[in-house]
Design a protein around this motif. Structure first.
Motif, mmCIF file in Angstrom:
data_model
loop_
_atom_site.group_PDB
_atom_site.id
_atom_site.type_symbol
_atom_site.label_atom_id
_atom_site.label_comp_id
_atom_site.label_asym_id
_atom_site.label_seq_id
_atom_site.Cartn_x
_atom_site.Cartn_y
_atom_site.Cartn_z
ATOM 1 N N LEU A 71 -31.798 44.172 -36.514
ATOM 2 C CA LEU A 71 -32.718 44.568 -35.455
ATOM 3 C C LEU A 71 -32.009 45.358 -34.369
ATOM 4 O O LEU A 71 -30.774 45.346 -34.289
ATOM 5 C CB LEU A 71 -33.409 43.348 -34.844
ATOM 6 N N ALA A 72 -32.814 46.006 -33.543
ATOM 7 C CA ALA A 72 -32.319 46.730 -32.375
ATOM 8 C C ALA A 72 -33.179 46.312 -31.189
ATOM 9 O O ALA A 72 -34.382 46.081 -31.335
ATOM 10 C CB ALA A 72 -32.420 48.231 -32.594
ATOM 11 N N PHE A 73 -32.555 46.191 -30.027
ATOM 12 C CA PHE A 73 -33.307 45.828 -28.826
ATOM 13 C C PHE A 73 -32.529 46.215 -27.588
ATOM 14 O O PHE A 73 -31.319 46.437 -27.635
ATOM 15 C CB PHE A 73 -33.653 44.335 -28.809
ATOM 16 N N MET A 111 -28.511 48.124 -21.676
ATOM 17 C CA MET A 111 -27.771 48.616 -22.825
ATOM 18 C C MET A 111 -28.603 48.358 -24.077
ATOM 19 O O MET A 111 -29.196 47.298 -24.232
ATOM 20 C CB MET A 111 -26.418 47.901 -22.925
ATOM 21 N N HIS A 112 -28.596 49.328 -24.976
ATOM 22 C CA HIS A 112 -29.272 49.138 -26.253
ATOM 23 C C HIS A 112 -28.288 48.457 -27.198
ATOM 24 O O HIS A 112 -27.085 48.701 -27.144
ATOM 25 C CB HIS A 112 -29.748 50.474 -26.824
ATOM 26 N N CYS A 113 -28.797 47.610 -28.050
ATOM 27 C CA CYS A 113 -27.959 46.763 -28.892
ATOM 28 C C CYS A 113 -28.485 46.800 -30.327
ATOM 29 O O CYS A 113 -29.694 46.747 -30.547
ATOM 30 C CB CYS A 113 -28.066 45.362 -28.317
ATOM 31 N N TYR A 114 -27.556 46.874 -31.284
ATOM 32 C CA TYR A 114 -27.899 46.894 -32.705
ATOM 33 C C TYR A 114 -27.232 45.690 -33.370
ATOM 34 O O TYR A 114 -26.041 45.463 -33.177
ATOM 35 C CB TYR A 114 -27.418 48.195 -33.346
ATOM 36 N N VAL A 115 -28.001 44.932 -34.121
ATOM 37 C CA VAL A 115 -27.510 43.683 -34.688
ATOM 38 C C VAL A 115 -27.523 43.771 -36.211
ATOM 39 O O VAL A 115 -28.498 44.232 -36.813
ATOM 40 C CB VAL A 115 -28.376 42.490 -34.221
ATOM 41 N N PRO A 169 -22.940 48.459 -29.848
ATOM 42 C CA PRO A 169 -23.619 49.270 -28.841
ATOM 43 C C PRO A 169 -24.193 50.570 -29.420
ATOM 44 O O PRO A 169 -25.019 51.221 -28.775
ATOM 45 C CB PRO A 169 -22.523 49.564 -27.820
ATOM 46 N N ARG A 170 -23.744 50.965 -30.625
ATOM 47 C CA ARG A 170 -24.237 52.180 -31.282
ATOM 48 C C ARG A 170 -24.533 51.857 -32.740
ATOM 49 O O ARG A 170 -23.724 51.215 -33.414
ATOM 50 C CB ARG A 170 -23.197 53.302 -31.184
#
Length: 78
Positions: A42-44, A1-5, A19-20
């Motif tokens: 960040l995104a990871f 899953m891509h994650c945005y913080v 998640p988006r």
């Protein structure tokens, strides 16, 4: 899953995982109000086997899927 913080402008050390990107629809308004402006940090990619420094990966993934966000609070002061 891509994650945005995102980090809170009002509460140091507090982060919201999504998640988006920029989709705060799942975050309760009261929480958004308490955190102030959320700034992209960040995104990871977050596969289940990845280790995170301060959070349990399984918990983060479960919260992202069930709630639509994960809240990371600063560690308690010792």
């Amino acid at each position: 899953m891509h994650c945005y913080v995102y980090h809170s402008s009002r509460r140091p050390g507090t982060y919201v995982y999504l998640p988006r990107r920029d989709d705060f629809a799942g975050v309760p308004q009261a929480l958004l109000d308490a955190l102030g402006r959320l700034e992209f940090a960040l995104a990871f990619d977050l596969p289940p086997e990845r280790r995170l420094a301060q959070e349990d990966t399984a918990t983060v993934l479960a919260n992202l899927e069930s709630k639509g966000f994960h809240l990371q609070l600063p560690p308690p002061e010792e």
